[in-house]
Design an enzyme around this catalytic site. Structure first.
Site, PDB file in Angstrom:
ATOM      1  N   LYS A 184      47.040  27.344  51.223  1.00 17.31           N
ATOM      2  CA  LYS A 184      46.384  28.519  51.668  1.00 17.31           C
ATOM      3  C   LYS A 184      45.031  28.290  51.463  1.00 17.31           C
ATOM      4  O   LYS A 184      44.405  28.567  50.451  1.00 17.31           O
ATOM      5  CB  LYS A 184      46.916  29.686  50.691  1.00 17.31           C
ATOM      6  CG  LYS A 184      46.601  31.077  51.442  1.00 17.31           C
ATOM      7  CD  LYS A 184      46.127  32.337  50.432  1.00 17.31           C
ATOM      8  CE  LYS A 184      44.844  32.337  49.796  1.00 17.31           C
ATOM      9  NZ  LYS A 184      43.728  32.321  50.599  1.00 17.31           N
ATOM     10  N   GLY A 235      38.875  27.598  42.842  1.00 16.58           N
ATOM     11  CA  GLY A 235      38.322  28.887  43.127  1.00 16.58           C
ATOM     12  C   GLY A 235      37.353  29.053  41.819  1.00 16.58           C
ATOM     13  O   GLY A 235      37.113  28.567  40.796  1.00 16.58           O
ATOM     14  N   SER A 236      37.123  30.530  41.771  1.00 16.67           N
ATOM     15  CA  SER A 236      36.438  31.148  40.850  1.00 16.67           C
ATOM     16  C   SER A 236      37.219  31.482  39.471  1.00 16.67           C
ATOM     17  O   SER A 236      38.348  31.351  39.570  1.00 16.67           O
ATOM     18  CB  SER A 236      35.702  32.499  41.253  1.00 16.67           C
ATOM     19  OG  SER A 236      36.797  33.234  41.469  1.00 16.67           O
ATOM     20  N   THR A 237      36.542  31.404  38.490  1.00 16.26           N
ATOM     21  CA  THR A 237      37.013  31.495  37.281  1.00 16.26           C
ATOM     22  C   THR A 237      37.955  32.776  37.087  1.00 16.26           C
ATOM     23  O   THR A 237      38.896  33.007  36.587  1.00 16.26           O
ATOM     24  CB  THR A 237      36.082  31.428  36.123  1.00 16.26           C
ATOM     25  OG1 THR A 237      35.805  30.100  36.037  1.00 16.26           O
ATOM     26  CG2 THR A 237      36.651  31.822  34.657  1.00 16.26           C
ATOM     27  N   GLY A 247      41.042  32.427  38.902  1.00 17.93           N
ATOM     28  CA  GLY A 247      41.919  31.641  38.186  1.00 17.93           C
ATOM     29  C   GLY A 247      42.786  32.332  37.141  1.00 17.93           C
ATOM     30  O   GLY A 247      43.610  31.985  36.790  1.00 17.93           O
ATOM     31  N   GLU A 254      27.445  31.965  37.751  1.00 16.76           N
ATOM     32  CA  GLU A 254      27.580  31.153  38.850  1.00 16.76           C
ATOM     33  C   GLU A 254      26.875  31.803  40.019  1.00 16.76           C
ATOM     34  O   GLU A 254      27.468  32.696  40.668  1.00 16.76           O
ATOM     35  CB  GLU A 254      28.790  30.763  38.996  1.00 16.76           C
ATOM     36  CG  GLU A 254      28.986  29.460  39.971  1.00 16.76           C
ATOM     37  CD  GLU A 254      30.511  29.136  40.148  1.00 16.76           C
ATOM     38  OE1 GLU A 254      31.483  29.819  40.106  1.00 16.76           O
ATOM     39  OE2 GLU A 254      30.721  27.838  40.190  1.00 16.76           O
TER      40      GLU A 254
HETATM   41  P1  NAD Z   1      37.798  32.714  45.110  1.00 24.59           P
HETATM   42  O1  NAD Z   1      38.430  32.539  43.503  1.00 24.59           O
HETATM   43  O2  NAD Z   1      37.387  34.000  45.196  1.00 24.59           O
HETATM   44  O3  NAD Z   1      38.696  32.430  46.047  1.00 24.59           O
HETATM   45  C1  NAD Z   1      39.353  30.921  46.093  1.00 24.59           C
HETATM   46  C2  NAD Z   1      40.737  31.121  46.935  1.00 24.59           C
HETATM   47  O4  NAD Z   1      41.467  31.959  45.982  1.00 24.59           O
HETATM   48  C3  NAD Z   1      40.647  31.596  48.226  1.00 24.59           C
HETATM   49  O5  NAD Z   1      41.583  31.096  49.072  1.00 24.59           O
HETATM   50  C4  NAD Z   1      41.122  33.266  48.152  1.00 24.59           C
HETATM   51  O6  NAD Z   1      41.401  33.466  49.178  1.00 24.59           O
HETATM   52  C5  NAD Z   1      41.986  32.813  47.132  1.00 24.59           C
HETATM   53  N1  NAD Z   1      42.446  34.112  46.125  1.00 24.59           N
HETATM   54  C6  NAD Z   1      41.589  35.079  45.726  1.00 24.59           C
HETATM   55  N2  NAD Z   1      42.197  36.056  45.009  1.00 24.59           N
HETATM   56  C7  NAD Z   1      43.502  35.419  44.929  1.00 24.59           C
HETATM   57  C8  NAD Z   1      44.904  35.934  44.262  1.00 24.59           C
HETATM   58  N3  NAD Z   1      44.633  37.166  43.427  1.00 24.59           N
HETATM   59  N4  NAD Z   1      45.713  35.392  44.289  1.00 24.59           N
HETATM   60  C9  NAD Z   1      45.778  34.029  45.149  1.00 24.59           C
HETATM   61  N5  NAD Z   1      44.823  33.755  45.659  1.00 24.59           N
HETATM   62  C10 NAD Z   1      43.653  34.336  45.676  1.00 24.59           C
HETATM   63  O7  NAD Z   1      36.690  31.655  44.984  1.00 24.59           O
HETATM   64  P2  NAD Z   1      35.518  31.421  46.183  1.00 24.59           P
HETATM   65  O8  NAD Z   1      34.454  32.121  46.055  1.00 24.59           O
HETATM   66  O9  NAD Z   1      36.187  31.527  47.434  1.00 24.59           O
HETATM   67  O10 NAD Z   1      35.077  29.903  45.957  1.00 24.59           O
HETATM   68  C11 NAD Z   1      34.161  29.594  45.124  1.00 24.59           C
HETATM   69  C12 NAD Z   1      34.572  29.383  43.668  1.00 24.59           C
HETATM   70  O11 NAD Z   1      35.120  28.306  43.660  1.00 24.59           O
HETATM   71  C13 NAD Z   1      33.154  29.030  42.632  1.00 24.59           C
HETATM   72  O12 NAD Z   1      33.559  29.584  41.499  1.00 24.59           O
HETATM   73  C14 NAD Z   1      33.462  27.572  42.626  1.00 24.59           C
HETATM   74  O13 NAD Z   1      32.762  27.004  41.497  1.00 24.59           O
HETATM   75  C15 NAD Z   1      34.804  27.311  42.549  1.00 24.59           C
HETATM   76  N6  NAD Z   1      35.154  25.999  43.107  1.00 24.59           N
HETATM   77  C16 NAD Z   1      35.556  25.072  41.965  1.00 24.59           C
HETATM   78  C17 NAD Z   1      35.815  23.705  42.353  1.00 24.59           C
HETATM   79  C18 NAD Z   1      36.424  22.773  41.140  1.00 24.59           C
HETATM   80  O14 NAD Z   1      36.882  21.882  41.686  1.00 24.59           O
HETATM   81  N7  NAD Z   1      36.312  23.239  39.947  1.00 24.59           N
HETATM   82  C19 NAD Z   1      35.629  23.198  43.562  1.00 24.59           C
HETATM   83  C20 NAD Z   1      35.204  24.124  44.671  1.00 24.59           C
HETATM   84  C21 NAD Z   1      34.918  25.442  44.186  1.00 24.59           C
END
Ligand code: NAD
Length: 620
Positions: A308, A361-363, A366, A514
């Site tokens: 996704k 994604g974001s903490t 997560g 962040e």
């Molecule tokens: P986000 O958490 O908002 O979204 C990430 C993904 O999760 C997107 O596809 C989003 O649609 C999906 N998502 C959101 N809520 C969800 C839920 N409740 N259930 C399932 N899926 C859901 O993050 P973002 O703002 O898109 O990305 C930036 C973040 O990603 C930053 O915090 C960055 O540090 C992190 N990141 C981490 C790494 C790593 O390897 N540690 C790499 C790249 C980005």
């Protein structure tokens, strides 16, 4: 040595097989035009390669398209010419003297506010008018080996962040589409994909890597236009994605169970089995690369995937899925369903047909995904956010530190999890480093991401820029001094200048949260102990960089810093084979490593009685 091999491989793609690459680029441009008409089709079969003569015929009918395609290929070859610009392409640099001339005669497009760094002219963005190969089509969901209409009925107009103009239309999945994708993945596991032997999985991963490289210009442009990232970066990211797939193609052979005798009574052996259907959720900052990081180990392990992407940036993952089908991956092995996260994404995570979830994604998200996984006791790996320190001691080579540290907070416009957004500087050199950084930040080339000279492109959206700027404002309010950048430029596009905040205290919001933009907080420290204390004073623990001429100190810091990866005297970060992941709230599990494959496998132990222990323990 590796660079030489890469060069040879590049030559094969860009040189010896150049005719094929050009032909494929032409084909895609033509197909894109056709796809516009085919958008209403219920399901579309993957493209079949055409005969050579067929290309020629098409191009006789579309001479202008041929000319544009050729420009796009020529331009693409120049994109990595700026050596060392992008961490992920430093192994893939191509030199194309003179190619940067392309576009000089073009009229500038009115992307106001893009000129930054003092050595740019608006005419550089003439590239924008000439390299349009990837837009104007509709993108369906990719389910069961074909592009499919969404049952949800939702098709979203995507906006190009650098121009604010419409880019393409992409289908968004709803719950019914998740059901279809999970069913397709399950059928693949029970069918052709589940029966695909390891050597064939390896071959397919190599074939997909080949396909990515053969379509590098198209994919890079698609990524650039969708995510606002500089074309020089996205060229490197396509190559980096191929490299990751090749790493896992090789790593397939590492999958093996143990076998041993257990005394004289038993034999024991372990089977390694795919964990099952995997839901993989990736963010918008490195859409193709993150897809590659996720798909590589899952496919190596024999798992089918429902990927996704973020709804803002689905295009390259969808193209990857098409290319995978053309390369021969069985239907259902790779399914790609762009969708909103909190609704459809959450439904996917909770789906009873999903066995493992891998999330980047974001903490905050997560944590929510962890809760959703709890009910089904699903396997889970999390790659989350960061607030990574970049620690500079007074004995470091400041001539290297300043440009490297600028790169370390500006790469990906700071929209990188490992962005070194806190610069900790030993007091005797603090003022010198701040002055150098302010100067260097002002010279970073910010602008049209399609221009190969551009180093920092657009942020992902105007909305995200507001958030980034809000953190800078909070820094000002809490007493930091903005010594470079810090203002939203006028004009179209979600641009934001590299921004340096001096005299930051680590307790300030801008030092704890962040920011996810090209913003660095510069914090003074007294000595090694204080440096370690400040560096570790964060809830994150993804990455850290140390600059010192004292090797002992470098290695001491590597032990004392609470981060999944520590770099000494280099700004560069991820490499296939170098485990990458978080301590603390930056997540758990490691990417890019053999242990990543383990997280996609179950171990089944088989115990065999060999006759010396009676099989009648109750003496019945
Ligand atoms: P986000 O958490 O908002 O979204 C990430 C993904 O999760 C997107 O596809 C989003 O649609 C999906 N998502 C959101 N809520 C969800 C839920 N409740 N259930 C399932 N899926 C859901 O993050 P973002 O703002 O898109 O990305 C930036 C973040 O990603 C930053 O915090 C960055 O540090 C992190 N990141 C981490 C790494 C790593 O390897 N540690 C790499 C790249 C980005």
């Amino acid at each position: 040595m590796r660079q030489q091999e890469d060069r040879q491989r590049e030559d094969r793609v860009e040189g010896g097989d150049r005719g094929r690459v050009v032909a494929q680029e032409r084909e895609h441009a033509l197909d894109d035009a056709e796809d516009g008409e085919a958008a209403g089709e219920e399901e579309r079969q993957p493209r079949q390669p055409r005969e050579e003569g067929e290309h020629d015929e098409h191009h006789r009918e579309h001479p202008q398209q041929v000319a544009e395609d050729r420009v796009s290929v020529e331009a693409g070859r120049a994109e990595d010419a700026e050596a060392g610009q992008e961490e992920l392409n430093d192994d893939y640099d191509e030199e194309e003297p003179g190619a940067a001339d392309v576009g000089d005669s073009e009229e500038a497009l009115p992307l106001a506010g893009l000129v930054h760094g003092g050595n740019r002219t608006p005419s550089a963005s003439g590239y924008r008018a000439r390299v349009a190969i990837a837009t104007g089509r509709d993108y369906g969901l990719f389910i069961g080996g074909v592009l499919a209409e969404p049952a949800s009925g939702e098709v979203r107009e995507l906006i190009e962040p650098a121009s604010g103009e419409p880019l393409a239309r992409a289908a968004m999945a709803g719950p019914e589409d998740v059901d279809r994708a999970v069913a397709a993945a399950r059928a693949a596991l029970d069918g052709a994909w589940g029966k695909t032997p390891p050597a064939e999985r390896s071959r397919l991963l190599h074939a997909l890597a080949d396909a990515l490289l053969a379509n590098r210009s198209e994919l890079a442009e698609l990524e650039t236009r969708n995510a606002g990232k500089p074309i020089a970066s996205t060229r490197g990211e396509v190559a980096g994605t191929a490299e990751v797939l090749r790493y896992y193609a090789g790593a397939v052979s590492s999958i093996e169970g143990k076998a041993n005798a257990y005394g004289s009574s038993f034999l024991f052996y372990a089977l390694k089995e795919p964990v099952g259907v995997c839901a993989q959720i990736v963010p918008w900052n490195y859409p193709l690369l993150m897809a590659g990081w996720k798909l590589g180990p899952a496919l190596a392990a024999g798992c089918p995937v429902v990927l996704k992407p973020d709804p803002q940036t689905p295009l390259t993952a969808l193209r990857l899925a098409e290319l995978a089908a053309e390369a021969g991956f069985p239907a259902g092995a790779i399914n790609v369903i762009p969708a909103e996260g909190p609704t459809t994404g959450a439904y996917l995570v909770s789906h009873p047909g999903v066995d493992k979830v891998a999330f980047t994604g974001s903490t905050r998200t997560g944590a929510e995904i962890m809760r959703l996984c709890a009910d089904g006791i699903k396997r889970l790996t999390l790659e989350l956010g960061g607030k990574s320190p970049n620690v500079v001691f007074a004995d470091a080579s400041l001539g290297e530190v300043v440009p490297a540290s600028t790169y370390a907070f500006c790469a990906g416009a700071g929209q990188s999890c490992e962005c070194r957004s806190r610069l900790l500087v030993e007091k005797p050199v603090y003022d010198q480093v701040v002055a150098g950084l302010a100067d260097a930040a002002g010279r970073v080339k910010v602008g049209d991401p399609l221009d190969p000279e551009t180093q920092v492109g657009s942020l992902i959206s105007a909305r995200h820029r507001e958030r980034v700027h809000g953190f800078v404002e909070s820094g000002r309010e809490e007493g930091a001094e903005v010594v470079s950048g810090g203002e939203i430029p006028p004009g179209k596009g979600a641009f934001y200048p590299p921004t340096v905040l001096a005299h930051v205290d680590n307790r300030m919001t801008v030092a704890q949260e962040e920011v996810f933009g090209p913003v660095v907080a510069v914090i003074p420290f007294e000595d090694e102990d204080e440096a370690v204390r400040i560096a570790n004073d964060t809830r994150y623990g993804l990455y850290a960089t140390v600059w010192t001429s004292d090797p002992g100190r470098g290695h001491r810091l590597a032990q004392r810093l609470k981060a999944g990866q520590v770099a000494i005297n280099t700004p560069y970060t991820t490499r296939p084979g170098v485990p990458f992941g978080g301590y603390k709230q930056s997540g758990f599990g490691r990417e890019l490593a053999l242990e990543t494959i383990e997280s996609y496998l179950e171990t089944k132990s088989v115990l065999v009685g060999i006759g010396t222990k009676p099989a009648n323990p109750y003496g019945l």
